[in-house]
Scaffold this motif. Sequence first.
Motif, PDB file in Angstrom:
ATOM      1  N   PRO A  96      21.337  29.656  50.306  1.00 19.93           N
ATOM      2  CA  PRO A  96      20.517  28.489  49.999  1.00 19.93           C
ATOM      3  C   PRO A  96      20.306  27.515  51.152  1.00 19.93           C
ATOM      4  CG  PRO A  96      22.666  28.282  48.974  1.00 19.93           C
ATOM      5  CD  PRO A  96      22.610  29.644  49.558  1.00 19.93           C
ATOM      6  N   THR A  97      21.130  27.536  52.185  1.00 22.30           N
ATOM      7  CA  THR A  97      20.907  26.607  53.296  1.00 22.30           C
ATOM      8  C   THR A  97      20.893  27.371  54.624  1.00 22.30           C
ATOM      9  OG1 THR A  97      23.252  26.169  53.644  1.00 22.30           O
ATOM     10  CG2 THR A  97      22.110  24.726  52.094  1.00 22.30           C
ATOM     11  N   ASP A 134      21.557  21.964  56.700  1.00 19.44           N
ATOM     12  CA  ASP A 134      21.858  21.597  55.314  1.00 19.44           C
ATOM     13  C   ASP A 134      20.607  21.471  54.454  1.00 19.44           C
ATOM     14  OD1 ASP A 134      24.727  21.377  55.437  1.00 19.44           O
ATOM     15  OD2 ASP A 134      24.366  19.710  56.813  1.00 19.44           O
ATOM     16  N   THR A 135      19.495  21.989  54.951  1.00 16.01           N
ATOM     17  CA  THR A 135      18.255  21.916  54.177  1.00 16.01           C
ATOM     18  C   THR A 135      18.178  23.114  53.234  1.00 16.01           C
ATOM     19  OG1 THR A 135      17.115  20.798  55.959  1.00 16.01           O
ATOM     20  CG2 THR A 135      15.731  21.917  54.360  1.00 16.01           C
ATOM     21  N   SER A 136      17.735  22.847  52.004  1.00 18.27           N
ATOM     22  CA  SER A 136      17.518  23.946  51.077  1.00 18.27           C
ATOM     23  C   SER A 136      16.395  24.815  51.634  1.00 18.27           C
ATOM     24  CB  SER A 136      17.124  23.408  49.709  1.00 18.27           C
ATOM     25  OG  SER A 136      16.673  24.459  48.896  1.00 18.27           O
ATOM     26  N   VAL A 137      16.649  26.125  51.720  1.00 16.64           N
ATOM     27  CA  VAL A 137      15.690  27.018  52.365  1.00 16.64           C
ATOM     28  C   VAL A 137      14.342  27.009  51.641  1.00 16.64           C
ATOM     29  CG1 VAL A 137      15.457  29.312  53.335  1.00 16.64           C
ATOM     30  CG2 VAL A 137      17.693  28.416  52.881  1.00 16.64           C
ATOM     31  N   GLU A 139      12.688  24.609  50.829  1.00 16.44           N
ATOM     32  CA  GLU A 139      11.818  23.539  51.334  1.00 16.44           C
ATOM     33  C   GLU A 139      11.147  23.890  52.653  1.00 16.44           C
ATOM     34  OE1 GLU A 139      14.101  19.913  51.443  1.00 16.44           O
ATOM     35  OE2 GLU A 139      14.861  20.293  49.430  1.00 16.44           O
TER      36      GLU A 139
END
Lengths: 238, 203
Positions: A96-97, A134-137, A139
């Motif tokens: 997810p990140t 730490d960004t949700s992929v 996005e």
Amino acid sequence: MTQPGDRNIVLSGVSLARQDRPLFAGLSLDIAELRVGLIGDNGAGKSSLLRLINGLLLPDAGAIVVHGLETKAQRASLPGKVGFIFQNPEHQIVFPTGAEELAFGLRCTGMNSKQADVAARAFLAAHDCADWADTSVGELSDGQKQHLCILAILVMMPSLVLLDEPFSSLDLPSRMKFMKMIAALPQQVIMASHDLDVFANFDRVIWIDGGKIAADGAPAQVIAAYRQRCVDSIGRAP
Amino acid sequence: MIAPYLTQKTWLHRVGAGHKLLALAVISLGFTQLYDGRGLLVATLAVLAFYLVTIFGHWSRLRLYAPLVPLLIGIGALQAYASGWELAIASIARLVAMILLADLVTATTPMLKMMDALAPVLRPLRRIGVDENQVSLAVALVIRFMPVLLNEWTKRGEAWRARTGRRPPLRLLAPFVADILRLADHVAEALDSRGFSTKRSKD
């Protein structure tokens, strides 16, 4: 990293059946160039050839040696040497990140979770992508996702990078950016694509047709021959 | 494949994965032991309030669960027919509470942390020859892919509606299952090509 001497990929008498249909029958091929393109119709065998080279597929007969590793006997060592970029980044990204996506490959090579996390973040930062850690992929844009996939492979320091139609869903600016990025890689690169323009500066292009090598050599000649065949076959069609 | 993880940090992001999973297990168990209809309703509303406060501002997340509504209504109807309204409402309240709590855990926990939390719990499986790292990855993948699959189902339904103007029928399940299997193949290849099955991560 790549040494001049270990850049050889040798297929000897390789046979492979897909869904009980023979695809390759006694295929032999030597690849030592730094930039190699694969072209051909859908189903011609480009993806299967790439999957044979990274050990996702094993030959029914014959042998494949990639940078000194025999794919059947030393399959376990291949992921450390051969990176694979898939057509659809959505299929490749399993975490997810961004930091996790990079750390996963490092953990597979034996790093512990702390080391892998630190190394992944440092690698992202070194490529001006620290924000993605730490960004949700979900996005990220399509181009950014494919970029992340490439970084997730490069962080493992492969000596060979295989790309299977990596840009088919990307817009022109993203394509151009990645071609520039790929041109600058120190690694050996083998790429399958329907976008024939991307091979202009490659060292060699191989045209695969029905599991056989239809033409092999300098990009300009091989691509011209392939285009001509396409034009002829459309002309003959009812 | 990508499932929603909340990038914007909430306080729940800072809680350890193990603690969250443990709390989820305990509260879920608690819900199965709660039989009083009114009590259940209050508890579920409390969970809903907790959920909404925690994900404040990211309401679109709830839309992921829209495809579950017909399923919940179906279960409720069946329960109402078999054992009465009160039990039906209780069952739905339980399910909703557990789904919301589980979603909070997936929204705020990086997957590698989830795997690390699960691995020691699964370690005894090694005695029967099962690798706990592979099981923890499998569990983590199931948790992560649940919303993704719901999303895929919605897309299939939309395509059906666009062509027929009707509600998606149950037989759409067959191509949906084919989609899932294809997706599973792609994910397996991606894991395989990075050496997951050949070399083990160690901690």
